[in-house]
Design a protein around this motif. Structure first.
Motif, mmCIF file in Angstrom:
data_model
loop_
_atom_site.group_PDB
_atom_site.id
_atom_site.type_symbol
_atom_site.label_atom_id
_atom_site.label_comp_id
_atom_site.label_asym_id
_atom_site.label_seq_id
_atom_site.Cartn_x
_atom_site.Cartn_y
_atom_site.Cartn_z
ATOM 1 N N LYS A 28 -3.899 10.443 -7.283
ATOM 2 C CA LYS A 28 -3.909 10.244 -8.842
ATOM 3 C C LYS A 28 -2.118 9.739 -9.496
ATOM 4 O O LYS A 28 -1.265 9.982 -8.876
ATOM 5 C CB LYS A 28 -3.619 12.057 -9.945
ATOM 6 C CG LYS A 28 -4.928 12.627 -9.512
ATOM 7 C CD LYS A 28 -5.291 14.409 -10.107
ATOM 8 C CE LYS A 28 -6.654 14.363 -10.026
ATOM 9 N NZ LYS A 28 -6.831 15.551 -10.785
ATOM 10 N N ASP A 29 -2.807 9.213 -10.580
ATOM 11 C CA ASP A 29 -1.217 8.221 -11.569
ATOM 12 C C ASP A 29 -0.671 9.253 -11.615
ATOM 13 O O ASP A 29 -1.293 9.972 -12.636
ATOM 14 C CB ASP A 29 -1.700 7.235 -11.254
ATOM 15 C CG ASP A 29 -2.342 5.738 -10.847
ATOM 16 O OD1 ASP A 29 -2.178 5.720 -9.862
ATOM 17 O OD2 ASP A 29 -2.966 4.890 -11.069
ATOM 18 N N PRO A 78 1.695 6.172 5.507
ATOM 19 C CA PRO A 78 0.882 6.444 3.740
ATOM 20 C C PRO A 78 1.146 5.991 2.891
ATOM 21 O O PRO A 78 2.005 6.402 3.058
ATOM 22 C CB PRO A 78 -0.469 7.939 4.935
ATOM 23 C CG PRO A 78 1.060 8.859 4.970
ATOM 24 C CD PRO A 78 1.657 7.405 5.991
ATOM 25 N N GLY A 79 0.163 6.055 2.202
ATOM 26 C CA GLY A 79 0.835 5.102 0.699
ATOM 27 C C GLY A 79 0.944 7.008 0.374
ATOM 28 O O GLY A 79 0.169 7.559 0.702
ATOM 29 N N GLY A 80 1.534 6.608 -1.146
ATOM 30 C CA GLY A 80 2.002 8.760 -1.774
ATOM 31 C C GLY A 80 2.921 8.072 -2.376
ATOM 32 O O GLY A 80 3.577 6.896 -1.937
ATOM 33 N N PRO A 81 3.583 8.792 -3.642
ATOM 34 C CA PRO A 81 4.453 9.037 -3.967
ATOM 35 C C PRO A 81 5.705 8.886 -3.547
ATOM 36 O O PRO A 81 6.828 8.263 -3.839
ATOM 37 C CB PRO A 81 4.922 10.649 -4.971
ATOM 38 C CG PRO A 81 2.812 10.570 -4.858
ATOM 39 C CD PRO A 81 2.268 10.146 -3.802
ATOM 40 N N GLY A 82 6.058 9.237 -2.117
ATOM 41 C CA GLY A 82 7.297 9.239 -1.309
ATOM 42 C C GLY A 82 7.303 7.926 -1.185
ATOM 43 O O GLY A 82 8.187 7.449 -0.059
ATOM 44 N N TRP A 139 -1.361 2.570 -4.458
ATOM 45 C CA TRP A 139 -0.450 3.357 -3.713
ATOM 46 C C TRP A 139 -0.490 2.986 -2.382
ATOM 47 O O TRP A 139 -1.528 3.612 -1.234
ATOM 48 C CB TRP A 139 -1.439 4.931 -3.667
ATOM 49 C CG TRP A 139 -1.268 4.924 -5.185
ATOM 50 C CD1 TRP A 139 -2.419 5.884 -6.044
ATOM 51 C CD2 TRP A 139 -0.210 5.776 -4.916
ATOM 52 N NE1 TRP A 139 -1.750 6.338 -6.656
ATOM 53 C CE2 TRP A 139 -0.115 6.703 -6.509
ATOM 54 C CE3 TRP A 139 1.311 5.857 -4.937
ATOM 55 C CZ2 TRP A 139 0.491 6.969 -7.508
ATOM 56 C CZ3 TRP A 139 1.780 6.800 -5.590
ATOM 57 C CH2 TRP A 139 2.102 7.180 -7.381
ATOM 58 N N PRO A 140 -0.106 1.675 -1.255
ATOM 59 C CA PRO A 140 -0.864 1.086 -0.190
ATOM 60 C C PRO A 140 0.378 2.401 0.626
ATOM 61 O O PRO A 140 2.004 2.889 0.729
ATOM 62 C CB PRO A 140 0.326 -0.031 -0.722
ATOM 63 C CG PRO A 140 1.155 -0.133 -1.959
ATOM 64 C CD PRO A 140 1.028 0.648 -2.690
ATOM 65 N N SER A 141 -0.330 1.660 1.541
ATOM 66 C CA SER A 141 0.982 2.516 3.628
ATOM 67 C C SER A 141 2.113 1.199 3.264
ATOM 68 O O SER A 141 1.876 -0.250 2.872
ATOM 69 C CB SER A 141 0.128 2.087 4.270
ATOM 70 O OG SER A 141 -0.230 1.384 5.061
ATOM 71 N N TRP A 142 3.160 2.046 4.554
ATOM 72 C CA TRP A 142 3.452 0.609 4.651
ATOM 73 C C TRP A 142 4.542 0.685 6.187
ATOM 74 O O TRP A 142 5.016 1.868 6.522
ATOM 75 C CB TRP A 142 5.361 1.352 3.598
ATOM 76 C CG TRP A 142 6.621 0.339 3.696
ATOM 77 C CD1 TRP A 142 7.053 -1.928 3.830
ATOM 78 C CD2 TRP A 142 7.683 0.648 4.123
ATOM 79 N NE1 TRP A 142 8.076 -0.989 4.235
ATOM 80 C CE2 TRP A 142 8.929 0.038 5.016
ATOM 81 C CE3 TRP A 142 7.985 2.534 4.875
ATOM 82 C CZ2 TRP A 142 9.684 -0.116 4.945
ATOM 83 C CZ3 TRP A 142 9.175 2.535 5.128
ATOM 84 C CH2 TRP A 142 10.441 1.306 5.511
ATOM 85 N N THR A 143 4.857 -0.692 6.082
ATOM 86 C CA THR A 143 5.772 -0.353 7.282
ATOM 87 C C THR A 143 6.193 -1.301 7.676
ATOM 88 O O THR A 143 5.978 -2.717 7.482
ATOM 89 C CB THR A 143 3.998 -0.730 8.912
ATOM 90 O OG1 THR A 143 2.981 -0.399 8.953
ATOM 91 C CG2 THR A 143 5.048 -1.234 10.233
ATOM 92 N N PRO A 144 7.551 -1.369 7.960
ATOM 93 C CA PRO A 144 8.839 -2.323 8.217
ATOM 94 C C PRO A 144 8.045 -3.303 9.022
ATOM 95 O O PRO A 144 8.094 -2.974 10.515
ATOM 96 C CB PRO A 144 9.789 -1.222 8.805
ATOM 97 C CG PRO A 144 9.519 0.140 9.150
ATOM 98 C CD PRO A 144 7.833 0.487 8.821
ATOM 99 N N THR A 145 9.086 -4.381 8.431
ATOM 100 C CA THR A 145 8.529 -5.560 9.237
ATOM 101 C C THR A 145 9.596 -5.144 11.051
ATOM 102 O O THR A 145 11.293 -4.693 10.693
ATOM 103 C CB THR A 145 9.830 -6.944 9.104
ATOM 104 O OG1 THR A 145 10.993 -6.622 8.435
ATOM 105 C CG2 THR A 145 8.785 -6.733 7.356
ATOM 106 N N PRO A 146 9.630 -6.366 11.918
ATOM 107 C CA PRO A 146 10.315 -6.027 12.827
ATOM 108 C C PRO A 146 11.989 -6.344 12.838
ATOM 109 O O PRO A 146 13.207 -5.164 13.509
ATOM 110 C CB PRO A 146 9.875 -7.111 14.175
ATOM 111 C CG PRO A 146 8.578 -6.893 13.654
ATOM 112 C CD PRO A 146 8.411 -6.967 11.654
ATOM 113 N N GLU A 147 11.535 -6.943 11.753
ATOM 114 C CA GLU A 147 13.546 -7.794 11.463
ATOM 115 C C GLU A 147 13.897 -6.466 11.006
ATOM 116 O O GLU A 147 15.158 -6.504 10.977
ATOM 117 C CB GLU A 147 13.287 -8.976 10.495
ATOM 118 C CG GLU A 147 13.110 -10.368 11.315
ATOM 119 C CD GLU A 147 11.100 -10.019 11.566
ATOM 120 O OE1 GLU A 147 10.883 -10.717 12.261
ATOM 121 O OE2 GLU A 147 10.829 -8.810 10.670
#
Length: 286
Positions: A121-122, A220-224, A195-203
């Protein structure tokens, strides 16, 4: 004629006695004074010998007695019809177990379906944020030749302009990449994610493994999540640039060059922009 002779002849005709026997008895008699009927009575016993000659034996073959055993014998010896017995008792138990048991004990394991993720939820929209007032959403005048619907970002000023009408735009404050990581050029919004997931790039992992290596498999996506509530993915010539216009968990960073190249916005602001622009929106970053 002599009366004895006549009686003898009569006995022969009636009883079938041998004339020789009767004559012998008659001639051999020595007592002439014995009454005549006595010998005849003595000779009459032959009837018992005549019984076998009587037609009674002809009746014996006609008796139904021989047929009775023929009927009774099949009833006692004929086995019960095979169909009267159930088929299952004659089936050996072992083959049944060998065939049925694998089907029962080795079913294909059914994997439980993963529970559907509940939508995040937003948060309720706010009217104030920990940023300078000039970075609040503001409608401003712009050059009338700018394409309506396009997005223009002026990195040095930390402003994002969404052209909403000829000569009109909504202006938002943003955070941009550090000097060596600033993105420049033209792109297009090719993807939009809530609420996208995030993966840091190799750089990013190489530059700061202590901060980013633990997220190498993604978050995973979420408030954090550092991408916040929304993300607009920028592509060039069909390729992902790894640059996003996204929300943030650090709204106080707006108005500074602190990111790894992406363009940050306050969550409330990026939600408004997300809802206003479609896939294919052109983006120019100065």
């Amino acid at each position: 004629m002599d009366r004895r002779f006549l009686l003898t002849v009569a006995a022969v005709l009636h009883f079938g006695a041998s004339p020789a026997l009767v004559l012998a008895q008659t001639v051999g008699e020595t007592a002439p004074d014995t009454p005549a009927p006595a010998p005849i009575v003595a000779v009459e016993p032959p009837p018992p010998a005549v019984v076998p000659v009587e037609p009674a034996p002809a009746v014996v073959p006609a008796e139904p007695a021989p047929a009775a055993p023929v009927v009774a014998a099949p009833e006692a010896t004929v086995p019960p019809p095979p169909t009267a017995e159930p088929a299952t008792p004659d089936i050996p138990a072992t083959p049944d177990v060998a065939v049925v048991k694998p089907l029962v004990e080795t079913p294909a394991p059914v994997k439980p379906k993963p529970a559907a993720a509940r939508p995040i939820k937003d948060p309720p929209p706010q009217t104030s944020w920990p940023i300078a007032k000039r970075y609040y959403p503001t409608e401003v005048n712009v050059r009338p030749d700018l394409k309506v619907g396009s997005i223009i970002i002026v990195s040095d000023k930390y402003f994002l302009y969404h052209i909403i009408a000829p000569g009109k735009a909504m202006r938002y404050g943003v955070a941009v990449g550090r000097d060596e990581l600033k993105f420049r050029g033209q792109a297009v919004v090719a993807r939009k994610v809530r609420w996208p997931s995030w993966t840091p790039t190799p750089e990013m992992i190489e530059r700061n493994p202590k901060a980013y290596k633990k997220y190498a498999d993604g978050m995973p996506g979420g408030p954090g999540n550092p991408l916040g509530a929304r993300a607009l993915y920028l592509f060039q010539d069909g390729r992902d640039t790894a640059i996003r216009i996204h929300g943030t968990t650090e709204p106080s960073s707006i108005g500074r060059a602190v990111s790894n190249g992406c363009l940050r916005m306050v969550n409330d602001h990026v939600i408004a922009l997300f809802n206003a622009v479609p896939i294919g929106t052109p983006v120019t970053v100065y």
